[in-house]
Enzyme design. Structure first.
Site, PDB file in Angstrom:
ATOM      1  N   ASP A  13      -6.775  13.951  -5.189  1.00  8.85           N
ATOM      2  CA  ASP A  13      -5.383  13.474  -5.187  1.00  8.85           C
ATOM      3  C   ASP A  13      -4.368  14.611  -5.171  1.00  8.85           C
ATOM      4  O   ASP A  13      -3.258  14.469  -5.677  1.00  8.85           O
ATOM      5  CB  ASP A  13      -5.093  12.574  -6.414  1.00  8.85           C
ATOM      6  N   LYS A  16      -3.741  16.145  -0.169  1.00 12.20           N
ATOM      7  CA  LYS A  16      -4.392  16.659   1.060  1.00 12.20           C
ATOM      8  C   LYS A  16      -3.947  15.877   2.284  1.00 12.20           C
ATOM      9  O   LYS A  16      -3.861  16.418   3.370  1.00 12.20           O
ATOM     10  CB  LYS A  16      -5.922  16.559   0.938  1.00 12.20           C
ATOM     11  N   GLY A  40      -8.476   8.036  -0.752  1.00 14.58           N
ATOM     12  CA  GLY A  40      -7.320   7.330  -0.222  1.00 14.58           C
ATOM     13  C   GLY A  40      -6.230   8.330   0.095  1.00 14.58           C
ATOM     14  O   GLY A  40      -5.906   9.169  -0.731  1.00 14.58           O
ATOM     15  N   HIS A  41      -5.765   8.301   1.310  1.00 17.46           N
ATOM     16  CA  HIS A  41      -4.667   9.186   1.685  1.00 17.46           C
ATOM     17  C   HIS A  41      -3.433   8.340   1.904  1.00 17.46           C
ATOM     18  O   HIS A  41      -3.489   7.356   2.641  1.00 17.46           O
ATOM     19  CB  HIS A  41      -4.963   9.906   2.996  1.00 17.46           C
ATOM     20  N   GLN A 223     -11.602  13.864  -1.994  1.00 16.87           N
ATOM     21  CA  GLN A 223     -11.745  14.220  -3.424  1.00 16.87           C
ATOM     22  C   GLN A 223     -11.418  15.706  -3.637  1.00 16.87           C
ATOM     23  O   GLN A 223     -10.628  16.254  -2.877  1.00 16.87           O
ATOM     24  CB  GLN A 223     -13.149  13.873  -3.954  1.00 16.87           C
TER      25      GLN A 223
HETATM   26  P1  IMP Z   1     -17.017   7.540  -7.243  1.00 21.15           P
HETATM   27  O1  IMP Z   1     -16.719   8.565  -6.199  1.00 21.15           O
HETATM   28  O2  IMP Z   1     -16.412   6.201  -6.967  1.00 21.15           O
HETATM   29  O3  IMP Z   1     -18.484   7.467  -7.543  1.00 21.15           O
HETATM   30  O4  IMP Z   1     -16.311   8.022  -8.608  1.00 21.15           O
HETATM   31  C1  IMP Z   1     -16.753   9.191  -9.301  1.00 21.15           C
HETATM   32  C2  IMP Z   1     -15.566   9.943  -9.905  1.00 21.15           C
HETATM   33  O5  IMP Z   1     -14.771  10.485  -8.862  1.00 21.15           O
HETATM   34  C3  IMP Z   1     -14.623   9.052 -10.709  1.00 21.15           C
HETATM   35  O6  IMP Z   1     -14.085   9.823 -11.775  1.00 21.15           O
HETATM   36  C4  IMP Z   1     -13.511   8.716  -9.742  1.00 21.15           C
HETATM   37  O7  IMP Z   1     -12.298   8.406 -10.384  1.00 21.15           O
HETATM   38  C5  IMP Z   1     -13.427  10.041  -8.996  1.00 21.15           C
HETATM   39  N1  IMP Z   1     -12.900   9.881  -7.634  1.00 21.15           N
HETATM   40  C6  IMP Z   1     -13.536   9.395  -6.555  1.00 21.15           C
HETATM   41  N2  IMP Z   1     -12.751   9.438  -5.478  1.00 21.15           N
HETATM   42  C7  IMP Z   1     -11.593   9.981  -5.879  1.00 21.15           C
HETATM   43  C8  IMP Z   1     -10.386  10.336  -5.187  1.00 21.15           C
HETATM   44  O8  IMP Z   1     -10.226  10.170  -3.982  1.00 21.15           O
HETATM   45  N3  IMP Z   1      -9.423  10.891  -5.955  1.00 21.15           N
HETATM   46  C9  IMP Z   1      -9.574  11.135  -7.284  1.00 21.15           C
HETATM   47  N4  IMP Z   1     -10.679  10.836  -7.956  1.00 21.15           N
HETATM   48  C10 IMP Z   1     -11.682  10.263  -7.260  1.00 21.15           C
END
Ligand code: IMP
Length: 447
Positions: A13, A16, A40-41, A223
C-alpha cells in the site's frame, strides 16, 4: 531502453499504483509478476477512480501491453469483473495478456483461506481471505490448476474431478464445511475459460521478445518487501515474493535484463493484518495519519495500522531489493504535524540494533529509537518543484534518503498524476549511490 522493477519498500500500500501509472508513460510493456487479488491499486485519472486488483495499471495507456505474469495467482471471477469494469469505462483490454503457467484461484482456496484463519486463533495472519495462500500452497504441492489447464476443457474436467474430491475431504473433515459440487464448479470455470482464453499466452516468450526489440518493460510488484514470503515478517506475510528478485522468477526472465529497481515508500508507515509493527501509533497521531491518508485497504476496506517512518526496514528494503532510487509518497499527509519522528534503529532486550531481525518474536520486542524532526505545518499538496517544498520538508526527505542510503527520485503529494515532484529521472538516472572510497555515502538527493 530500460527494464525497470517497481517494488513496495514497506508492508504494501505504498502507492505503487500511482508510481507505476506515472512510469507506464515511458513503458511499452507492464508486467505484474506476483500476488493475486489480495492486491489493489487505486488510480485517479481526470477525477475518475479506478480500482484494479490483477490487471496492471498500464492498461490505462492504449499502446502499452499489459501482462499478468506466471508468478501471479488468478481468480478468474475477479479478473472478469475487472475486464467488464474497464470495458464500461471505454478502456480497451486488447493489449492484455495472461501467462499460461500462472495458477488459478479456485473456490476451495478461498474457503480454506477463510476457514484456516478462524482455526488459527491467536496465530491468525489477518489474510485478505482471497485464497492466496492456499493457491500458492497447491502450486508448491503440485496440485494447482494453471491457466493452460483452465482453457483445456477435457483436461480441466479430469483434473477438477479429482482435485475437488480431494479438497472436499479437507473442507468436510477438517473444517466442517459443506462440500463443493464438482459439476457446478467445472461448469462455472469452463465459462470463465471461454472468456479468458483469448488472453492466455506464453508470457515469458512475449516479454523476452519485447526485451530483444529494446522495448521498455516495467515490472510491477504487488504488496511489499516486508510481506515477502522469504524475506518479510514471516509468518505474517503473503505467500509470494514481492521483492525485486521475484520479478525474474515470476516472469521467466533472466536477471541480466533488469536495468533498474525503484522502491516506493510512504513518508510514514502502514500495515494491514496481524504481525509486529515497531513504529505503530495507537493514539491521536495514528488516527490523524489514518484519516488524512485515507488508510483503508483497497481490497478489504480494512483500516490500516499507521506509524512513523521506519528507516531500519527502509535500509533493509534497499538491501534486499538492490534499490537504485526511491519514490516517497503521501508526504502531504504529514503537513499538519508540529514534529515528525523517524525510527533510526531499534532497541532489543536492552541492545541497539541497526538491522531488521528475521524472527518475528524478536521483531515484536523491538522498541524504536527515534530522531525527532520539526514539521512544516503548511500545505505541500500544490508543490511541484523541490524549491516549492518548505525547508523542513526538504530536510525530512534528505534525512530519509541519508538513512536509507538511496537517492529520492520522486516525491508524491496527492493521488493525482500532477501532484508529483520529479527530482531525477527514475528510469535513466544514475545507478544507486554507492559509498565513496572513504566510506561516506555518495550524493543521495540530486536536488
Ligand atoms: P494474503 O496475501 O491474503 O494471504 O494476506 C497475508 C498478509 O498480507 C496479510 O497481513 C494481508 O493483510 C497482507 N496483504 C496482502 N495483500 C496486501 C496488499 O496488497 N497490501 C497490504 N497488505 C496486504
Amino acid at each position: 531502453m530500460a527494464n525497470v522493477i517497481v517494488i513496495g519498500a514497506q508492508w504494501g500500500d505504498e502507492g505503487k499504483g500511482k508510481i507505476t501509472d506515472l512510469l507506464s508513460r515511458s513503458a511499452d510493456v507492464v508486467v505484474r509478476y506476483q500476488g493475486g487479488v489480495n492486491a489493489g491499486h487505486t488510480i485517479v485519472v481526470k477525477g475518475q477512480t479506478f480500482k484494479l486488483h490483477l490487471i496492471p495499471s498500464g492498461i490505462l495507456y492504449p499502446d502499452t501491453e499489459c501482462i499478468i505474469g506466471s508468478g501471479t495467482v488468478i481468480d478468474p471471477q475477479v479478473l472478469i469483473t475487472e475486464l467488464d469494469q474497464l470495458d464500461k469505462l471505454g478502456i480497451s483490454t486488447a493489449n492484455l495478456f495472461i501467462a499460461e503457467n500462472a495458477h488459478v484461484t479456485m473456490p476451495y482456496h478461498r474457503m480454506i483461506d477463510q476457514a484456516s484463519e478462524e482455526h488459527r486463533g491467536n496465530y491468525k495472519i489477518g489474510t485478505t481471505g482471497r485464497g492466496i495462500g492456499p493457491t500458492y500452497a497447491d502450486k508448491s504441492e503440485r496440485t494447482g490448476i494453471r491457466m493452460l489447464d483452465l482453457i483445456d476443457p477435457q483436461g480441466l474436467r479430469e483434473q477438477l474431478n479429482w482435485t475437488i474430491n480431494y479438497k472436499n475431504a479437507i473442507l468436510e473433515k477438517l473444517y466442517d464445511l459443506p462440500p463443493l459440487n464438482p459439476d457446478e464448479v467445472i461448469e462455472q470455470y469452463l465459462g470463465y475459460a471461454d472468456r479468458l482464453r483469448p488472453y492466455v499466452v506464453d508470457a515469458s516468450l512475449k516479454i523476452y521478445d519485447a526485451v530483444r526489440l529494446r522495448r521498455n518493460v516495467l515490472f510491477e510488484g504487488a504488496q511489499g518487501t516486508l510481506l515477502d514470503l522469504d524475506h518479510g515478517t514471516y509468518p505474517f506475510v503473503t505467500s509470494s515474493n514481492p521483492v525485486a528478485g521475484g520479478a525474474c522468477v515470476g516472469t521467466g526472465l533472466g536477471p541480466t535484463i533488469i536495468d533498474r529497481v525503484i522502491g516506493v515508500s510512504k513518508a510514514y508507515t502502514t500495515r494491514v493484518g496481524e504481525g509486529p509493527f515497531p513504529t505503530e501509533l495507537d493514539g491521536e497521531i495514528g488516527e490523524l495519519l489514518c484519516s488524512l491518508g485515507a488508510e483503508f485497504g483497497t481490497t478489504t476496506g480494512r483500516k490500516r495500522r499507521c506509524g512513523w517512518f521506519d528507516a531500519v526496514i527502509g535500509r533493509y528494503a534497499a538491501r534486499i531489493n538492490g534499490l537504485d532510487c526511491l519514490a516517497v509518497t503521501k508526504l502531504d499527509v504529514l503537513d499538519q504535524l508540529p514534529e515528525i519522528k523517524v525510527c533510526v534503529a531499534y532497541e532489543i532486550d536492552g541492545e541497539r540494533c541497526e538491522h531488521f531481525p528475521a524472527s518475528s518474536r524478536r521483531f515484536a520486542r523491538c522498541r524504536p529509537i527515534y530522531k525527532t524532526l520539526p514539521g512544516w505545518q503548511v500545505s505541500t499538496e500544490n508543490c511541484r518543484t523541490w524549491e516549492d517544498l518548505p525547508r523542513q520538508a526538504q530536510d525530512y526527505l534528505k534525512y530519509l534518503a541519508e538513512l536509507m542510503e538511496v537517492p529520492i527520485a520522486i516525491v508524491s503529494l496527492g493521488a493525482s498524476r500532477d501532484q508529483t515532484i520529479i527530482l531525477e529521472d527514475p528510469i535513466h538516472g544514475p545507478k544507486r549511490a554507492l559509498l565513496h572510497a572513504d566510506g561516506t555515502p555518495a550524493s543521495l538527493l540530486s536536488a
